[in-house]
Design a protein around this motif. Structure first.
Motif, PDB file in Angstrom:
ATOM      1  N   VAL A  78       0.856  -1.189   0.000  1.00  0.00           N
ATOM      2  CA  VAL A  78       0.000   0.000   0.000  1.00  0.00           C
ATOM      3  C   VAL A  78       0.894   1.240   0.000  1.00  0.00           C
ATOM      4  O   VAL A  78       1.723   1.421   0.897  1.00  0.00           O
ATOM      5  N   LEU A  79       0.721   2.077  -1.010  1.00  0.00           N
ATOM      6  CA  LEU A  79       1.527   3.293  -1.172  1.00  0.00           C
ATOM      7  C   LEU A  79       0.689   4.512  -0.809  1.00  0.00           C
ATOM      8  O   LEU A  79      -0.399   4.699  -1.363  1.00  0.00           O
ATOM      9  N   GLY A 137       3.437  -7.719   9.114  1.00  0.00           N
ATOM     10  CA  GLY A 137       4.707  -7.418   8.442  1.00  0.00           C
ATOM     11  C   GLY A 137       4.548  -6.644   7.147  1.00  0.00           C
ATOM     12  O   GLY A 137       5.460  -6.621   6.317  1.00  0.00           O
ATOM     13  N   ARG A 138       3.403  -6.031   6.942  1.00  0.00           N
ATOM     14  CA  ARG A 138       3.156  -5.281   5.704  1.00  0.00           C
ATOM     15  C   ARG A 138       2.700  -3.858   6.013  1.00  0.00           C
ATOM     16  O   ARG A 138       1.545  -3.502   5.763  1.00  0.00           O
ATOM     17  N   PRO A 139       3.545  -3.040   6.610  1.00  0.00           N
ATOM     18  CA  PRO A 139       3.102  -1.686   6.959  1.00  0.00           C
ATOM     19  C   PRO A 139       2.750  -0.878   5.714  1.00  0.00           C
ATOM     20  O   PRO A 139       3.288  -1.139   4.635  1.00  0.00           O
ATOM     21  N   VAL A 140       1.852   0.074   5.881  1.00  0.00           N
ATOM     22  CA  VAL A 140       1.563   1.027   4.800  1.00  0.00           C
ATOM     23  C   VAL A 140       2.852   1.798   4.537  1.00  0.00           C
ATOM     24  O   VAL A 140       3.533   2.222   5.478  1.00  0.00           O
ATOM     25  N   LEU A 141       3.208   1.974   3.272  1.00  0.00           N
ATOM     26  CA  LEU A 141       4.422   2.741   2.952  1.00  0.00           C
ATOM     27  C   LEU A 141       4.045   4.213   2.816  1.00  0.00           C
ATOM     28  O   LEU A 141       3.438   4.618   1.820  1.00  0.00           O
ATOM     29  N   HIS A 142       4.358   4.985   3.849  1.00  0.00           N
ATOM     30  CA  HIS A 142       3.993   6.406   3.886  1.00  0.00           C
ATOM     31  C   HIS A 142       4.998   7.252   3.104  1.00  0.00           C
ATOM     32  O   HIS A 142       6.128   6.830   2.867  1.00  0.00           O
ATOM     33  N   GLY A 143       4.555   8.470   2.780  1.00  0.00           N
ATOM     34  CA  GLY A 143       5.455   9.431   2.141  1.00  0.00           C
ATOM     35  C   GLY A 143       5.850   9.001   0.736  1.00  0.00           C
ATOM     36  O   GLY A 143       6.872   9.439   0.216  1.00  0.00           O
ATOM     37  N   ARG A 144       5.062   8.109   0.111  1.00  0.00           N
ATOM     38  CA  ARG A 144       5.360   7.650  -1.257  1.00  0.00           C
ATOM     39  C   ARG A 144       4.353   8.288  -2.215  1.00  0.00           C
ATOM     40  O   ARG A 144       3.185   7.906  -2.232  1.00  0.00           O
TER      41      ARG A 144
END
Ligand SMILES: Cc1cc2nc3c(=O)[nH]c(=O)nc-3n(C[C@H](O)[C@H](O)[C@H](O)COP(=O)(O)OP(=O)(O)OC[C@H]3O[C@@H](n4cnc5c(N)ncnc54)[C@H](O)[C@@H]3O)c2cc1C
Length: 504
Positions: free
Chosen positions: A38-39, A237-244
């Protein structure tokens, strides 16, 4: 450039946006054991338009978010995610106009009573005149409503608020919208409702109206729902990827191959996948396609427009300011359109029960005078307007914070549908593994429930090779936020359309 995501042969879904649509898709795909990335461009928050912003322990929405759906599956999903943290709240919302509070939805008898005898007589005279001398073939919302209610009632209850929300003169909005949704004024019914007690709800429309008197709301605001989903992902183990921020969507051979993101510090990452779900605004999505699509598609995307939004949250040194969840401000002397009282949505939205947090909502266009005003100027405006409306004294406001929200409302003008169709058809035919979901993701005036439903369908289509059409969701949806006078047709879309030929 880092390469993250799918290894050859494995199903891996890249999701753009951690709003309700993106996170619902991710949640559903988790149940199907399908890996997702998730971006999210926001460096901190999940929830998109439905996020809850925190400032020194005060929590507030970008506009108050009621959780209400006619779709039981969505209601059940909310309960599944938050359980007992979902509160059921009573609704009170009124209209403020020239120092008076009017019942909402508007009740004609209450309105006339509140206006006082002189203005009531003027309104009745203007109503009588409009009935005797109607505008023939009314084209605009203004003409139609004036015909039904008279000019004076129109200008008090329709004109200012509609113009504040849409930034368009009611002369330029189509009459069809009003004709479908607004009950005409029947003087006999007005008198009857003033003299007779309210009956119990007996038909479906009454039941729905009664349901709108209550709504569900997470204890810590709508963001809590999406923070919980993000937390579930993080634990797996699948954090949201912030700041993308999505910079490029690379495709070849009729399929998207990867999404390239950029961080604030300029770091570039490539995210490969087998399928891609986008909830970012269509206009931006099309401009990021690489190679670029044909000119007709680019032009269609560029022609989509939006209404933007500013929320000024102010903290007030008083326990009780007003009893409503929110108040519509029809008064033309101030720019604020709506005022939320977040403590009345949930007491846990404020850290100290002796204080109040109000959210003043300003509808605007990105780049206009309000949008470009400094935060200090906006807080000062909020403070002054609250004093002018008699809601609190300026010195009671001890803190304030500003949130600007671009693309809060997709605009439905006379060409938007044809343009969206061009883009949808192009993507369907030429980018078969790119799926659109959500509100701006599909340029649909969706509430959370319908944004979520489109995402659920897209996720299931991917997981089960299904072909249910997410574009059919919400064809006749209810947008309770904008149900205005009379609430005649609760199953119709509550968005006005522009008259053909009028410019935005
Ligand atoms: C003032 C207001 C009041 C509302 N009231 C209600 C209500 O009472 N009840 C209700 O149910 N709904 C309400 N809604 C509607 C609700 O907020 C939306 O339906 C819902 O948030 C849409 O979810 P979404 O995921 O489709 O889109 P969004 O919430 O817009 O989420 C999209 C996400 O994508 C991210 N993104 C965008 N571009 C990029 C990019 N280039 N790269 C990476 N990430 C990107 C955004 O940061 C965002 O997090 C309201 C909306 C507004 C504006």
């Amino acid at each position: 450039m880092r390469d993250l995501g799918a290894k050859n042969g494995h199903q891996h879904v890249v999701i753009i946006g951690a709003g309700p649509a993106g996170l619902t898709a991710a949640y559903e795909l988790l149940k199907h054991d399908i890996a997702t990335t998730v971006l999210e461009k926001d460096p901190k928050y999940v929830g998109g338009l439905a996020r809850t912003v925190e400032h020194k322990g005060y929590r507030f929405d970008i506009g108050g978010h009621r959780f209400f759906s006619k779709n039981q599956e969505v209601e059940d999903l909310w309960t599944e995610i938050l359980g007992s943290e979902m509160l059921t709240r009573k609704r009170l919302s009124r209209i403020y106009y020239r120092g008076r509070y009017f019942a909402y939805p508007i009740k004609a008898a209450n309105a006339l009573w509140n206006l006082g005898p002189i203005e009531a007589v003027r309104c009745m005279a203007s109503y009588a005149y409009a009935r005797v001398r109607p505008i023939r073939n009314p084209r605009s919302l203004e003409d139609w409503v004036r015909n039904q209610f008279g000019w004076r009632l129109f200008s008090i209850f329709f004109k200012t608020y509609t113009e504040k929300v849409w930034g368009i003169s009611t002369k330029e909005l189509s009459a069809d919208w009003a004709a479908q949704r607004i009950k005409s004024l029947d003087l006999w019914l007005v008198l009857k409702s003033a003299l007779m007690p309210r009956r119990r709800p007996t038909n479906r429309s009454d039941v729905v109206t009664t349901l709108i008197d209550r709504f569900r709301y997470p204890r810590f605001g709508p963001g809590q729902m999406w923070e919980r989903v993000a937390e579930i992902r993080r634990k797996k183990g699948r954090p949201v990827l912030h700041g993308r921020t999505v910079d490029r969507i690379e495709h070849d051979g009729g399929r998207v191959r990867s999404v390239v993101t950029r961080t604030a510090s300029g770091e570039i990452e490539e995210h490969q996948g087998s399928d891609f779900i986008s909830s970012m605004p269509i206009r931006e999505l099309v401009s990021r396609l690489d190679p670029a699509p044909p000119e007709s598609v680019r032009r269609a995307a560029e022609s989509l427009s939006y209404r933007d939004f500013i929320s000024v949250a102010v903290m007030i040194d008083r326990a009780d300011v007003f009893p409503d969840n929110w108040i519509y401000i029809h008064d033309p002397t101030v720019k604020v359109g709506r005022i939320q009282n977040f403590k009345n949505w949930s007491p846990d939205m404020v850290p100290d029960q002796s204080k109040t947090c109000l959210g003043l909502e300003y509808f605007c266009f990105e780049g206009d005078g309000l949008w470009t005003a400094t935060d200090d100027a906006l807080v000062e405006r909020a403070r002054n307007e609250l004093a002018q409306l008699g809601i609190c004294k300026p010195e009671e406001v001890f803190d304030g914070v500003v949130v600007r929200q671009a693309k809060a409302y997709p605009v439905y003008d006379d060409v938007y549908q044809a343009k969206v169709d061009v883009i949808r058809d192009y993507i369907r035919e030429h980018l078969t593994n790119l799926h659109l979901a959500g509100r701006n993701g599909m340029h649909k005036y969706n509430n959370q429930d319908h944004s979520m439903m489109t995402a659920l369908l897209v996720a299931r289509n991917i997981a089960t090779a299904g072909s249910v059409d997410p574009w059919k969701v919400n064809a006749d949806a209810v947008y309770h936020e904008e149900v205005r006078v009379g609430e005649k047709d609760l199953s119709a879309r509550q968005v006005p359309e522009r008259l053909a030929g009028s410019a935005l």
